[in-house]
Design a protein around this motif. Sequence first.
Motif, PDB file in Angstrom:
ATOM      1  N   LYS A   1      -8.234 -40.524  39.965  1.00  0.00           N
ATOM      2  CA  LYS A   1      -8.660 -39.687  40.975  1.00  0.00           C
ATOM      3  C   LYS A   1      -7.750 -39.615  42.072  1.00  0.00           C
ATOM      4  CE  LYS A   1     -11.844 -40.941  43.842  1.00  0.00           C
ATOM      5  NZ  LYS A   1     -13.035 -41.209  44.698  1.00  0.00           N
ATOM      6  N   ILE A   2      -7.099 -40.425  42.467  1.00  0.00           N
ATOM      7  CA  ILE A   2      -6.207 -40.347  43.610  1.00  0.00           C
ATOM      8  C   ILE A   2      -4.810 -39.892  42.997  1.00  0.00           C
ATOM      9  CG2 ILE A   2      -4.551 -42.000  45.244  1.00  0.00           C
ATOM     10  CD1 ILE A   2      -7.037 -43.738  45.251  1.00  0.00           C
ATOM     11  N   GLN A   3      -4.631 -40.191  41.877  1.00  0.00           N
ATOM     12  CA  GLN A   3      -3.191 -39.607  41.469  1.00  0.00           C
ATOM     13  C   GLN A   3      -3.193 -38.111  41.231  1.00  0.00           C
ATOM     14  OE1 GLN A   3      -3.087 -42.363  38.079  1.00  0.00           O
ATOM     15  NE2 GLN A   3      -0.977 -43.225  38.955  1.00  0.00           N
ATOM     16  N   LYS A   4      -4.389 -37.752  40.817  1.00  0.00           N
ATOM     17  CA  LYS A   4      -4.678 -36.309  40.491  1.00  0.00           C
ATOM     18  C   LYS A   4      -4.706 -35.460  41.623  1.00  0.00           C
ATOM     19  CE  LYS A   4      -7.460 -35.924  36.511  1.00  0.00           C
ATOM     20  NZ  LYS A   4      -8.897 -35.773  35.741  1.00  0.00           N
ATOM     21  N   ARG A   5      -5.317 -36.180  42.921  1.00  0.00           N
ATOM     22  CA  ARG A   5      -5.110 -35.658  44.118  1.00  0.00           C
ATOM     23  C   ARG A   5      -3.807 -35.435  44.835  1.00  0.00           C
ATOM     24  NH1 ARG A   5      -8.354 -39.342  47.874  1.00  0.00           N
ATOM     25  NH2 ARG A   5      -9.949 -38.695  46.549  1.00  0.00           N
ATOM     26  N   HIS A   6      -3.051 -36.204  44.501  1.00  0.00           N
ATOM     27  CA  HIS A   6      -1.516 -36.144  44.896  1.00  0.00           C
ATOM     28  C   HIS A   6      -0.844 -35.338  44.293  1.00  0.00           C
ATOM     29  CE1 HIS A   6      -1.943 -40.901  46.799  1.00  0.00           C
ATOM     30  NE2 HIS A   6      -2.273 -39.519  47.345  1.00  0.00           N
ATOM     31  N   GLN A   7      -1.128 -35.076  42.733  1.00  0.00           N
ATOM     32  CA  GLN A   7      -0.410 -34.047  41.983  1.00  0.00           C
ATOM     33  C   GLN A   7      -0.707 -32.512  42.700  1.00  0.00           C
ATOM     34  OE1 GLN A   7      -1.545 -35.105  38.005  1.00  0.00           O
ATOM     35  NE2 GLN A   7      -0.178 -36.557  37.796  1.00  0.00           N
ATOM     36  N   LYS A   8      -2.155 -32.468  42.987  1.00  0.00           N
ATOM     37  CA  LYS A   8      -2.395 -31.169  43.513  1.00  0.00           C
ATOM     38  C   LYS A   8      -1.764 -31.051  44.980  1.00  0.00           C
ATOM     39  CE  LYS A   8      -6.561 -30.834  41.053  1.00  0.00           C
ATOM     40  NZ  LYS A   8      -8.177 -30.934  41.230  1.00  0.00           N
ATOM     41  N   GLY A   9      -1.394 -32.009  45.379  1.00  0.00           N
ATOM     42  CA  GLY A   9      -0.624 -31.998  46.709  1.00  0.00           C
ATOM     43  C   GLY A   9      -1.359 -31.830  48.025  1.00  0.00           C
ATOM     44  N   TYR A  10      -2.598 -32.638  47.710  1.00  0.00           N
ATOM     45  CA  TYR A  10      -3.349 -32.897  49.033  1.00  0.00           C
ATOM     46  C   TYR A  10      -2.891 -33.767  50.085  1.00  0.00           C
ATOM     47  CZ  TYR A  10      -7.223 -30.532  46.482  1.00  0.00           C
ATOM     48  OH  TYR A  10      -7.922 -29.567  45.629  1.00  0.00           O
TER      49      TYR A  10
END
Length: 99
Positions: free
Chosen positions: A90-99
Amino acid sequence: MTKLKEAQDWVREDWEENSKPVDEKTEILFLIEEFGEVAEMIRKIDGNKNRKKVKIDLEKEIGDLLVCLASIANRHHVDLEKAFLKTKRKIQKRHQKGY
Ligand SMILES: [Mg+2]
């Protein structure tokens, strides 16, 4: 990642063999109590001349907190390793989206 599962299994086995059963409310209160002890150690580190000893105490309290969390996870049949990996993704996806 195996070590997290081993730790959780150890808590389960040790509780079954050596501890009196506690109800869920008491278990949650233990977790909160240990969380408070972690906070206390962090507060004491700041400006403390005896930082090395306080850091050792912090490590001990984080260990206590982890055991309490493992116990709660065991009660609810939650695999800590799976839970951690889900949160990691979940955190990795969030970081990929640039949040
Ligand atoms: Mg403690």
